[in-house]
Design a protein around this motif. Structure first.
Motif, PDB file in Angstrom:
ATOM      1  N   MET A   1     -16.422 102.915 -16.948  1.00  0.00           N
ATOM      2  CA  MET A   1     -17.860 102.726 -16.932  1.00  0.00           C
ATOM      3  C   MET A   1     -18.173 101.255 -17.100  1.00  0.00           C
ATOM      4  O   MET A   1     -17.499 100.539 -17.811  1.00  0.00           O
ATOM      5  N   GLU A  25     -18.607  98.931 -24.263  1.00  0.00           N
ATOM      6  CA  GLU A  25     -18.703  99.045 -22.808  1.00  0.00           C
ATOM      7  C   GLU A  25     -18.717  97.664 -22.154  1.00  0.00           C
ATOM      8  O   GLU A  25     -19.205  96.693 -22.727  1.00  0.00           O
ATOM      9  N   GLY A  66     -20.910 107.318 -13.280  1.00  0.00           N
ATOM     10  CA  GLY A  66     -20.581 106.922 -14.644  1.00  0.00           C
ATOM     11  C   GLY A  66     -21.018 105.513 -14.995  1.00  0.00           C
ATOM     12  O   GLY A  66     -20.902 105.103 -16.142  1.00  0.00           O
ATOM     13  N   ASP A  67     -21.520 104.764 -14.019  1.00  0.00           N
ATOM     14  CA  ASP A  67     -22.012 103.406 -14.277  1.00  0.00           C
ATOM     15  C   ASP A  67     -23.520 103.439 -14.485  1.00  0.00           C
ATOM     16  O   ASP A  67     -24.195 104.418 -14.156  1.00  0.00           O
ATOM     17  N   LEU A  68     -24.043 102.336 -14.992  1.00  0.00           N
ATOM     18  CA  LEU A  68     -25.473 102.182 -15.241  1.00  0.00           C
ATOM     19  C   LEU A  68     -25.907 100.818 -14.738  1.00  0.00           C
ATOM     20  O   LEU A  68     -25.209  99.826 -14.972  1.00  0.00           O
ATOM     21  N   ALA A  85     -24.696 106.623  -9.752  1.00  0.00           N
ATOM     22  CA  ALA A  85     -24.890 105.898 -11.010  1.00  0.00           C
ATOM     23  C   ALA A  85     -26.252 106.241 -11.605  1.00  0.00           C
ATOM     24  O   ALA A  85     -27.060 106.932 -10.986  1.00  0.00           O
ATOM     25  N   ARG A  86     -26.489 105.719 -12.771  1.00  0.00           N
ATOM     26  CA  ARG A  86     -27.810 105.834 -13.410  1.00  0.00           C
ATOM     27  C   ARG A  86     -28.490 104.475 -13.323  1.00  0.00           C
ATOM     28  O   ARG A  86     -27.828 103.450 -13.214  1.00  0.00           O
ATOM     29  N   MET A 141     -29.180 106.850 -22.697  1.00  0.00           N
ATOM     30  CA  MET A 141     -28.429 106.971 -21.451  1.00  0.00           C
ATOM     31  C   MET A 141     -26.933 106.747 -21.667  1.00  0.00           C
ATOM     32  O   MET A 141     -26.102 107.450 -21.080  1.00  0.00           O
ATOM     33  N   ILE A 145     -23.948 109.367 -20.812  1.00  0.00           N
ATOM     34  CA  ILE A 145     -22.829 109.014 -19.929  1.00  0.00           C
ATOM     35  C   ILE A 145     -21.501 109.259 -20.646  1.00  0.00           C
ATOM     36  O   ILE A 145     -20.562 109.812 -20.074  1.00  0.00           O
ATOM     37  N   ARG A 146     -21.411 108.884 -21.914  1.00  0.00           N
ATOM     38  CA  ARG A 146     -20.175 109.085 -22.676  1.00  0.00           C
ATOM     39  C   ARG A 146     -19.862 110.571 -22.820  1.00  0.00           C
ATOM     40  O   ARG A 146     -18.707 110.984 -22.701  1.00  0.00           O
ATOM     41  N   GLU A 148     -20.778 112.967 -20.751  1.00  0.00           N
ATOM     42  CA  GLU A 148     -20.334 113.436 -19.432  1.00  0.00           C
ATOM     43  C   GLU A 148     -18.878 113.043 -19.186  1.00  0.00           C
ATOM     44  O   GLU A 148     -18.097 113.816 -18.650  1.00  0.00           O
ATOM     45  N   ARG A 149     -18.524 111.839 -19.576  1.00  0.00           N
ATOM     46  CA  ARG A 149     -17.158 111.349 -19.408  1.00  0.00           C
ATOM     47  C   ARG A 149     -16.181 112.202 -20.234  1.00  0.00           C
ATOM     48  O   ARG A 149     -15.119 112.567 -19.757  1.00  0.00           O
TER      49      ARG A 149
END
Length: 168
Positions: A1, A25, A66-68, A85-86, A141, A145-146, A148-149
């Motif tokens: 990420m 991150e 998985g990225d923002l 991505a978000r 957010m 994401i974490r 989901e990962r």
């Protein structure tokens, strides 16, 4: 990420650095010209030359699930969402698949009104409440994401699992 920051004129870079450090991150600060960034191995400055949209193009080519991305640029946010991505605006308003179409349409209408001389305003000034909303939404957010990962890691077999001769 990774957290990508569309850095030209981004008012919340310091907040991104602080929150990213807390979560461990990586941050990629993408700009058209050199900027000062903290001396930190998890923060990378990427200077993209080549015109007005070059930094946006670079982000859209690099970003993935998985990225923002932190950006005020609605078309860039749309491209990043399409890449899985978000996207989060610097005033703390997330871009979503449900809202991006309306935001693109509103942007196009306002652009037409500006070109016709019927609308001269821009976005409202950045306020303390915007910074606070941004910090809260960024934190929310990153937690999502974490999670989901972690769920994805639990679903997928490890390097030894599922292979002949590997642990069962």
């Amino acid at each position: 990420m990774a957290i990508y920051v569309d850095a030209d004129a981004c008012p919340v870079k310091d907040e991104v650095y602080r929150v990213a450090r807390r979560y461990g991150e990586a941050v990629r600060v993408v700009a058209n010209a050199p900027l000062r960034v903290p001396d930190d191995p998890s923060i990378e400055l990427v200077v993209v030359r080549g015109g007005f949209e070059a930094a946006d193009d670079w982000i859209a080519e690099q970003i993935g699930p998985g990225d923002l991305v932190v950006t005020a640029d609605i078309p860039l946010a749309d491209r990043c969402l399409k890449a899985g991505a978000r996207a989060l605006g610097p005033k703390g308003h997330p871009f979503t698949d449900d809202s991006i179409g309306e935001r693109l349409a509103t942007r196009a209408i306002l652009d037409q009104l500006r070109q016709a001389g019927q609308y001269g305003g821009g976005p409202s000034a950045f306020a303390k409440t915007d910074r606070s909303r941004f910090l809260g939404k960024l934190d929310e957010m990153l937690v999502a994401i974490r999670k989901e990962r972690e769920r994805a890691a639990r679903r997928s077999p490890g390097p030894d699992q599922g292979l002949p001769g590997g642990p069962m």
